[in-house]
Design a protein around this motif. Structure first.
Motif, mmCIF file in Angstrom:
data_model
loop_
_atom_site.group_PDB
_atom_site.id
_atom_site.type_symbol
_atom_site.label_atom_id
_atom_site.label_comp_id
_atom_site.label_asym_id
_atom_site.label_seq_id
_atom_site.Cartn_x
_atom_site.Cartn_y
_atom_site.Cartn_z
ATOM 1 N N LEU A 89 -29.596 -17.246 -13.419
ATOM 2 C CA LEU A 89 -28.844 -18.387 -12.892
ATOM 3 C C LEU A 89 -27.653 -17.874 -12.098
ATOM 4 C CD1 LEU A 89 -28.743 -20.811 -15.977
ATOM 5 C CD2 LEU A 89 -30.473 -20.644 -14.179
ATOM 6 N N LYS A 90 -27.363 -18.545 -10.967
ATOM 7 C CA LYS A 90 -26.267 -18.122 -10.102
ATOM 8 C C LYS A 90 -25.311 -19.297 -9.882
ATOM 9 C CE LYS A 90 -28.673 -16.697 -6.542
ATOM 10 N NZ LYS A 90 -29.291 -15.971 -5.413
ATOM 11 N N LEU A 91 -24.077 -19.160 -10.349
ATOM 12 C CA LEU A 91 -23.073 -20.204 -10.234
ATOM 13 C C LEU A 91 -21.960 -19.741 -9.293
ATOM 14 C CD1 LEU A 91 -24.535 -20.643 -13.017
ATOM 15 C CD2 LEU A 91 -22.426 -21.705 -13.826
ATOM 16 N N TYR A 92 -21.537 -20.626 -8.400
ATOM 17 C CA TYR A 92 -20.435 -20.326 -7.494
ATOM 18 C C TYR A 92 -19.345 -21.367 -7.686
ATOM 19 C CZ TYR A 92 -17.753 -19.024 -3.386
ATOM 20 O OH TYR A 92 -16.732 -18.603 -2.563
ATOM 21 N N PHE A 93 -18.143 -20.894 -8.060
ATOM 22 C CA PHE A 93 -17.003 -21.782 -8.289
ATOM 23 C C PHE A 93 -16.216 -21.911 -6.985
ATOM 24 C CE2 PHE A 93 -18.406 -21.151 -12.413
ATOM 25 C CZ PHE A 93 -17.684 -21.887 -13.330
ATOM 26 N N SER A 94 -16.157 -23.133 -6.467
ATOM 27 C CA SER A 94 -15.552 -23.383 -5.164
ATOM 28 C C SER A 94 -14.217 -24.118 -5.308
ATOM 29 C CB SER A 94 -16.509 -24.219 -4.312
ATOM 30 O OG SER A 94 -15.951 -24.508 -3.053
ATOM 31 N N ILE A 95 -13.162 -23.537 -4.708
ATOM 32 C CA ILE A 95 -11.851 -24.177 -4.721
ATOM 33 C C ILE A 95 -11.305 -24.265 -3.293
ATOM 34 C CG2 ILE A 95 -11.206 -23.526 -7.069
ATOM 35 C CD1 ILE A 95 -9.595 -21.200 -5.920
ATOM 36 N N THR A 96 -10.316 -25.113 -3.085
ATOM 37 C CA THR A 96 -9.698 -25.255 -1.771
ATOM 38 C C THR A 96 -8.623 -24.187 -1.584
ATOM 39 O OG1 THR A 96 -8.017 -26.776 -2.600
ATOM 40 C CG2 THR A 96 -10.080 -27.750 -1.793
ATOM 41 N N LYS A 97 -8.216 -23.997 -0.357
ATOM 42 C CA LYS A 97 -7.183 -23.005 -0.040
ATOM 43 C C LYS A 97 -5.866 -23.355 -0.717
ATOM 44 C CE LYS A 97 -5.230 -20.446 3.872
ATOM 45 N NZ LYS A 97 -5.220 -20.312 5.358
ATOM 46 N N ASN A 98 -5.498 -24.628 -0.709
ATOM 47 C CA ASN A 98 -4.246 -25.051 -1.347
ATOM 48 C C ASN A 98 -4.273 -24.797 -2.853
ATOM 49 O OD1 ASN A 98 -3.078 -25.877 1.037
ATOM 50 N ND2 ASN A 98 -3.656 -28.032 0.787
ATOM 51 N N GLU A 99 -5.437 -25.027 -3.465
ATOM 52 C CA GLU A 99 -5.546 -24.802 -4.905
ATOM 53 C C GLU A 99 -5.470 -23.314 -5.229
ATOM 54 O OE1 GLU A 99 -5.957 -25.523 -8.999
ATOM 55 O OE2 GLU A 99 -5.270 -26.740 -7.306
ATOM 56 N N GLN A 100 -6.092 -22.488 -4.395
ATOM 57 C CA GLN A 100 -5.994 -21.045 -4.626
ATOM 58 C C GLN A 100 -4.546 -20.583 -4.519
ATOM 59 O OE1 GLN A 100 -7.405 -18.052 -1.699
ATOM 60 N NE2 GLN A 100 -8.702 -17.264 -3.360
ATOM 61 N N GLN A 101 -3.856 -21.082 -3.525
ATOM 62 C CA GLN A 101 -2.444 -20.722 -3.354
ATOM 63 C C GLN A 101 -1.618 -21.153 -4.558
ATOM 64 O OE1 GLN A 101 -0.417 -22.629 -0.018
ATOM 65 N NE2 GLN A 101 0.765 -20.760 0.332
ATOM 66 N N ARG A 102 -1.877 -22.353 -5.069
ATOM 67 C CA ARG A 102 -1.144 -22.855 -6.243
ATOM 68 C C ARG A 102 -1.397 -21.972 -7.454
ATOM 69 N NH1 ARG A 102 -1.586 -25.373 -10.801
ATOM 70 N NH2 ARG A 102 -3.870 -25.449 -10.692
ATOM 71 N N ARG A 103 -2.659 -21.574 -7.648
ATOM 72 C CA ARG A 103 -2.996 -20.754 -8.807
ATOM 73 C C ARG A 103 -2.406 -19.354 -8.700
ATOM 74 N NH1 ARG A 103 -9.282 -22.497 -10.327
ATOM 75 N NH2 ARG A 103 -8.861 -24.748 -10.380
ATOM 76 N N PHE A 104 -2.375 -18.799 -7.491
ATOM 77 C CA PHE A 104 -1.748 -17.488 -7.314
ATOM 78 C C PHE A 104 -0.263 -17.549 -7.682
ATOM 79 C CE2 PHE A 104 -4.948 -15.851 -3.938
ATOM 80 C CZ PHE A 104 -5.739 -15.310 -4.930
ATOM 81 N N LYS A 105 0.408 -18.608 -7.278
ATOM 82 C CA LYS A 105 1.830 -18.766 -7.611
ATOM 83 C C LYS A 105 2.022 -18.842 -9.118
ATOM 84 C CE LYS A 105 3.363 -21.034 -3.348
ATOM 85 N NZ LYS A 105 3.891 -22.294 -2.736
ATOM 86 N N ASP A 106 1.125 -19.550 -9.780
ATOM 87 C CA ASP A 106 1.200 -19.657 -11.241
ATOM 88 C C ASP A 106 0.973 -18.307 -11.899
ATOM 89 O OD1 ASP A 106 1.135 -21.167 -13.842
ATOM 90 O OD2 ASP A 106 -0.919 -20.413 -13.840
#
Length: 269
Positions: A166-183
């Motif tokens: 099984l192959k799963l790909y977790f997709s997030i938006t650019k703004n969400e990635q930026q928010r998570r990096f800050k966290d």
């Protein structure tokens, strides 16, 4: 406040959820409780799946791919939380050493394939060469093209040998990635996660997108991708759980237990 929601709050989980909040928010508390109850049911069903794999000597591989900070590791932790540690493995390989660099690219992944009765979870996989490596200049164009020309046949050989893939790909938006990096950067116990590759991820966003889309287009022949919208971690974890339980044909499957239930209102990450 309905009687049903009041009863949810008047439980051990409800009281714990209320106590964990700095600012009281009943709606958030209810969402947290509903998420945790749903998660528990799916974890129970996952244990049934694992026992079937062990009893029938089946072999299962589940790949977790996605952008940096997409929540792959967190989803894996929830899925394996109550599984016997000797019956499963989580593989998160570091960059190849000097010997591995000289090997056939797939060789070190072959060494991690499941034994009979085992489930292996890949937190990133051979698909590093499809996206991360070419974007960051960690492989040559020829190495990339060779990989893309071999990966479908490689996966077909895996499946032909009796391994579920099984192959799963977790997709997030650019703004969400930026928010998570800050966290991550602002949290002392998470800082170790922030790598040099992560530091370049936002500036290389479009390059990642280009290679990701080619990967989806070219690598569906033997094993299709399940793309999971992962801006909301709770929903992504539930979706991943449900997909795995639906796709593996284990016995004594409780269809009602794994039937999709809308949790779009869940906000408790």
């Amino acid at each position: 406040m309905t009687e049903k929601n009041l009863n949810l709050l008047n439980t051990k989980k409800g009281i714990e959820a209320l106590l964990r909040q700095k600012n009281l928010n009943i709606d958030k508390t209810l969402n947290t409780i509903k998420y945790e109850k749903r998660l528990e049911k799916l974890q129970e069903e996952m244990l049934i799946l694992q026992q079937w794999v062990a009893k029938k000597n089946k072999k299962v591989i589940i790949l977790f791919e996605g952008r940096d900070a997409a929540g792959k590791g967190g989803a894996i932790r929830r899925i394996i939380q109550h599984l016997p540690p000797r019956a499963i493995r989580v593989v998160a390989l570091p960059k190849p050493n000097e010997t591995e660099v000289g090997q056939w690219y797939f060789q070190r992944y072959i060494n991690q394939l499941p034994n009979e009765g085992e489930i292996v979870f890949f937190d990133r996989s051979w698909y590093n060469r499809a996206v991360v490596e070419p974007v960051n200049g960690f492989c040559t164009q020829k190495q990339y093209e060779t990989f893309m020309g071999q990966v479908n046949e490689f996966e077909k050989m895996i499946q032909d040998s009796g391994i579920y893939l099984l192959k799963l790909y977790f997709s997030i938006t650019k703004n969400e990635q930026q928010r998570r990096f800050k966290d991550i950067v602002s949290t002392p116990i998470k800082k170790w996660k922030y790598s040099d590759v992560d530091k370049r991820a936002l500036s290389l966003w479009d390059d990642y997108t280009k290679y990701k889309e080619v990967m989806f287009e070219k690598t569906q022949l033997s094993a299709p991708w399940k793309i999971i919208k992962a801006n909301r971690k709770t929903n992504a974890r539930i979706t991943a759980f449900e997909y795995i339980l639906k796709k593996i044909p284990y016995e004594t499957k409780d269809l009602e237990n794994i039937k999709h239930k809308s949790i779009r209102k869940l906000k408790a990450d």
